[in-house]
Design a protein around this motif. Sequence first.
Motif: not given
Length: 200
Positions: A142-148, A154-164, A191-200
């Motif tokens: 999840a990220h905020l868009m810019n002109k590029k 970046i707001i948050k990265t989520l690693i997707i775990k799965f079995k083969k 998180n936005i609603s609870n004011n817990k948003i952070k950007f990287i």
Amino acid sequence: MLKIGILSNNNDYLLPYLIKEVSILKNIEFYVFIAVKKKNKIKDKKIFAERTGNFFFKKKYKFNNIKKNKVKSHNSDEFLKIINKLKIDFLYNSETPNKINSKIIKYKNGIINIHPAILPNYRGCTGLEWSLYNNEPIGITAHLMNKKYDAGPIIKTLIIKFKKKDIKKYSDLRIKAYLNSFFLAKKIFENISNNKIKFI
């Protein structure tokens, strides 16, 4: 009350799944802004069907209490006027048919996008495939868009775990990425609603 505007188009097969996931959130009002997508509808549908094995063609739109608006373009002055009048706090890109111009990107708190790969390493529409090819973790960002493309904070990265055994064909991986993106969107909105948003 937090107000979030969802940017979509008349050919957005993921929208019903997103709506189902986020519409249960309290203290948030959602508005869907649908822009008409005219070009390449058949080609786009074919590509999307190949990537997802027709999984996302089953649901119909159920907006319930979510307000739906049609606009000519998400880049238009008309759209900017509407979101200003409604006092929308954040925009979310479900599937806008055009590259967003700078005046919309700079609107208030910005536009949230969920990219189906890990940023900043895998930008572009085939990031998921390159992750797989390079035998690196599969994830979404999840990220905020810019002109590029895929280059904003970046707001948050989520690693997707799965079995083969869960991934029998390529479309299973894409489906898993999209389903996780709805979950991540819901978490970000909370998180936005609870004011817990952070950007990287």
